[in-house]
Design an enzyme around this catalytic site. Structure first.
Site, PDB file in Angstrom:
ATOM      1  CG  HIS A  79      -2.105  -0.863   1.102  1.00  0.00           C
ATOM      2  ND1 HIS A  79      -3.044  -0.350   1.448  1.00  0.00           N
ATOM      3  CD2 HIS A  79      -2.351  -1.944   0.747  1.00  0.00           C
ATOM      4  CE1 HIS A  79      -3.924  -1.250   1.683  1.00  0.00           C
ATOM      5  NE2 HIS A  79      -3.671  -2.269   0.971  1.00  0.00           N
TER       6      HIS A  79
ATOM      7  NE  ARG B  81      -4.847   0.525  -1.475  1.00  0.00           N
ATOM      8  CZ  ARG B  81      -5.608   0.570  -0.156  1.00  0.00           C
ATOM      9  NH1 ARG B  81      -6.810  -0.065  -0.428  1.00  0.00           N
ATOM     10  NH2 ARG B  81      -5.688   1.564   0.575  1.00  0.00           N
TER      11      ARG B  81
ATOM     12  CE1 TYR C   3      -9.920   2.917   2.482  1.00  0.00           C
ATOM     13  CE2 TYR C   3      -8.957   2.790   0.236  1.00  0.00           C
ATOM     14  CZ  TYR C   3      -9.227   2.152   1.484  1.00  0.00           C
ATOM     15  OH  TYR C   3      -8.966   0.804   1.610  1.00  0.00           O
TER      16      TYR C   3
ATOM     17  CG  ASP D 227      -9.919   0.202  -2.185  1.00  0.00           C
ATOM     18  OD1 ASP D 227     -11.045   0.442  -2.738  1.00  0.00           O
ATOM     19  OD2 ASP D 227      -9.805   0.040  -1.159  1.00  0.00           O
TER      20      ASP D 227
ATOM     21  CG  HIS E 233     -12.935   2.508   0.616  1.00  0.00           C
ATOM     22  ND1 HIS E 233     -13.779   2.601   1.571  1.00  0.00           N
ATOM     23  CD2 HIS E 233     -12.374   1.221   0.895  1.00  0.00           C
ATOM     24  CE1 HIS E 233     -13.563   1.853   2.646  1.00  0.00           C
ATOM     25  NE2 HIS E 233     -12.607   1.129   2.176  1.00  0.00           N
TER      26      HIS E 233
ATOM     27  CD  GLU F 220      -9.951  -3.016  -3.227  1.00  0.00           C
ATOM     28  OE1 GLU F 220      -8.674  -3.215  -3.568  1.00  0.00           O
ATOM     29  OE2 GLU F 220     -10.086  -3.181  -1.883  1.00  0.00           O
TER      30      GLU F 220
ATOM     31  CD  GLU G 201     -12.407  -3.817   1.163  1.00  0.00           C
ATOM     32  OE1 GLU G 201     -11.428  -3.793   0.722  1.00  0.00           O
ATOM     33  OE2 GLU G 201     -12.901  -2.998   1.962  1.00  0.00           O
TER      34      GLU G 201
ATOM     35  NE  ARG H  36      -9.490  -6.655  -2.926  1.00  0.00           N
ATOM     36  CZ  ARG H  36      -9.472  -6.102  -1.914  1.00  0.00           C
ATOM     37  NH1 ARG H  36     -10.724  -5.509  -1.275  1.00  0.00           N
ATOM     38  NH2 ARG H  36      -8.538  -6.170  -1.128  1.00  0.00           N
TER      39      ARG H  36
ATOM     40  CG  HIS I 157      -9.977  -7.240   2.951  1.00  0.00           C
ATOM     41  ND1 HIS I 157     -10.977  -7.301   4.057  1.00  0.00           N
ATOM     42  CD2 HIS I 157      -9.450  -6.123   2.921  1.00  0.00           C
ATOM     43  CE1 HIS I 157     -10.868  -6.079   4.564  1.00  0.00           C
ATOM     44  NE2 HIS I 157     -10.012  -5.274   3.840  1.00  0.00           N
TER      45      HIS I 157
ATOM     46  CG  ASP J 102      -9.734  -4.614   9.235  1.00  0.00           C
ATOM     47  OD1 ASP J 102      -8.951  -3.938   8.270  1.00  0.00           O
ATOM     48  OD2 ASP J 102     -10.655  -4.988   8.607  1.00  0.00           O
TER      49      ASP J 102
ATOM     50  CD  GLU K  37      -5.697  -5.141   1.132  1.00  0.00           C
ATOM     51  OE1 GLU K  37      -6.765  -5.608   1.121  1.00  0.00           O
ATOM     52  OE2 GLU K  37      -5.882  -4.035   1.372  1.00  0.00           O
TER      53      GLU K  37
ATOM     54  CD1 TRP L  47     -14.849   6.688   4.864  1.00  0.00           C
ATOM     55  CD2 TRP L  47     -14.612   4.339   5.369  1.00  0.00           C
ATOM     56  NE1 TRP L  47     -13.477   6.166   5.350  1.00  0.00           N
ATOM     57  CE2 TRP L  47     -13.551   4.981   5.584  1.00  0.00           C
ATOM     58  CE3 TRP L  47     -14.766   2.836   5.279  1.00  0.00           C
ATOM     59  CZ2 TRP L  47     -12.428   4.432   5.756  1.00  0.00           C
ATOM     60  CZ3 TRP L  47     -13.683   2.180   5.973  1.00  0.00           C
ATOM     61  CH2 TRP L  47     -12.407   2.885   6.107  1.00  0.00           C
TER      62      TRP L  47
END
Ligand code: KDG
Ligand code: MG
Length: 402
Positions: free
Chosen positions: A123, A148, A160, A210, A212, A236, A262, A283, A312, A316, A339, A402
């Protein structure tokens, strides 16, 4: 026959929150499963503690498929992120146990490796374009073959994907951070950002971006068309995916490859996307899509339709979950990319994974099971720390995706 004698839920926050299920058998074998659902952690912890753990005790840990069906069909209330994350945790822990009992890494239980390692994407991010370009250079120097690229949209603080600390971490504060979104500014900025990356570094690596979930199908089609000459590996989450048929419009507008999944938690979320070939990459992940058992089913369906995988792997998703995904990644013929955001070093005081990052790929170790240990004493030193994902508001104040 060994039986399940204990199952405990461990909630810990070494740098961020993680929920982990630990299953123990009458032979003293233990297995781990990730149960982290960002910003809604305790709902899954309760689902496990209050509703699933009592069902596990005394059952045969070897019957993984039967356990999956029992928990899925037996709930009556099917699907949904909380239910499927809880089922995933049980499923993952049982694969870990099966591997340890057999003395085999999980990838061998899944048919063996089709490749040695899983190519990952890193990333790169920046507060502006020059900062982003420096970060892309850093990832290239680290040997990443897929990168990415995200940067702050001018005029939209808190954009983001922009990393502030060691790793990107959107969950913050005791109440959701409210950010500002302008589709017009983003559509103006994203092509300039990605063009700058190709102009500086050329085409000898995979470039990803992405969106998002923030565009309409019409806007996403227009963006994809503008990006075609940049030959992205993927665009993405161009639009929210509840309406699967909306991807048909994006597909017809552009040849830029599309990745999504994701937030998916079952095969039914992507059945139409896959069987109508409306996407190029799926994903979904082990932790949110029902464990290794269910994600494997999704990947096999995707294979029939020449859709590749790109699971994904944000912060987290715990090292347990990442390890499980990499074990599956190396076995499936239609693997695309994995990822890999990495974890805050504090997370590794609790989780001890054995996978290795080399030359832009993750290699699972040959340790039996998933090859991840959890230090419970260390976990107890990091109590749960309530956090929320941000909320997006358009410039007129109304809520946006979001
Ligand atoms: O919990 C939400 C994050 O995992 C998500 O926002 C990260 O979009 C993401 C990605 O592609 O990793
Ligand atoms: Mg994403």
């Amino acid at each position: 026959m060994a039986t399940i004698t204990e199952a405990t839920v461990i909630v810990t926050s070494p740098g961020r929150n993680f929920v982990t299920l630990k299953v123990t058998t009458s032979d003293g074998v233990t297995g781990l499963g990730d149960a982290t659902l960002n910003g809604r952690e305790l709902a899954v912890a309760s689902y496990l503690r209050d509703h699933l753990v009592p069902l596990l005790i005394g059952r045969d840990p070897a019957r993984i498929e039967d356990m999956w069906q029992y928990l899925y069909k037996g709930a009556y209330w099917r699907r949904g992120p909380v239910t499927m994350t809880a089922i995933a945790a049980v499923d993952t822990a049982l694969w870990d146990i099966k591997g340890k009992v057999a003395g085999m890494p999980v990838y061998d239980l899944l048919g063996g490796r089709a490749r040695d390692g899983a190519m990952v994407y890193g990333h790169a991010s920046g507060g502006d374009v020059p900062e982003l370009l420096d970060d892309v250079a850093r990832f290239r120097d680290l040997g990443y073959r897929a990168i990415r690229a995200q940067a702050a949209v001018p005029g939209s603080p808190g954009s983001y994907g922009v990393r502030k600390g060691v790793v990107y971490e959107p969950a913050a504060a005791s109440l959701p951070d409210e950010q500002t979104w302008s589709t017009e500014d983003y559509l103006d900025f994203a092509p300039r950002l990605l063009t700058a990356v190709r102009e500086r570094f050329g085409f000898d690596f995979h470039l990803l971006h992405d969106v998002h979930h923030r565009l309409t199908p019409t806007e996403a089609g227009r963006l994809g068309r503008r990006l075609e000459d940049l030959r992205l590996f993927w665009m993405e989450d161009p639009t929210p995916a509840e309406l699967q048929e909306s991807f048909r419009q994006i597909r017809q507008a552009t040849t830029t490859p599309i990745a999504v999944g994701e937030v998916f938690n079952s095969i039914w979320d992507c059945q139409q996307l896959i069987t109508e070939r409306l996407i190029d990459y799926i994903r979904a992940t082990v932790v949110h899509a029902g464990g290794i058992t269910h994600l494997r089913r999704i990947f096999h369906l995707a294979e029939l339709y020449q859709v590749r995988t790109g699971s994904h792997g944000a912060t987290d998703l715990s090292p347990v979950s990442l390890s499980a995904n990499v074990h599956l990644d190396v076995t499936v013929p239609n693997f695309g990319v994995q990822e890999y955001m990495g974890h805050d070093p504090l997370a590794h005081e609790v989780f001890r994974p054995t996978y290795e990052l080399r030359d832009g790929a993750l290699y699972p170790s040959d340790a039996p099971g998933l090859g991840v240990e959890l230090d419970e004493e260390a976990a107890a030193r990091f109590p749960y720390d309530p956090k929320y994902l941000p909320v997006n508001r358009r410039t007129d104040g109304s809520v946006h995706d979001w």
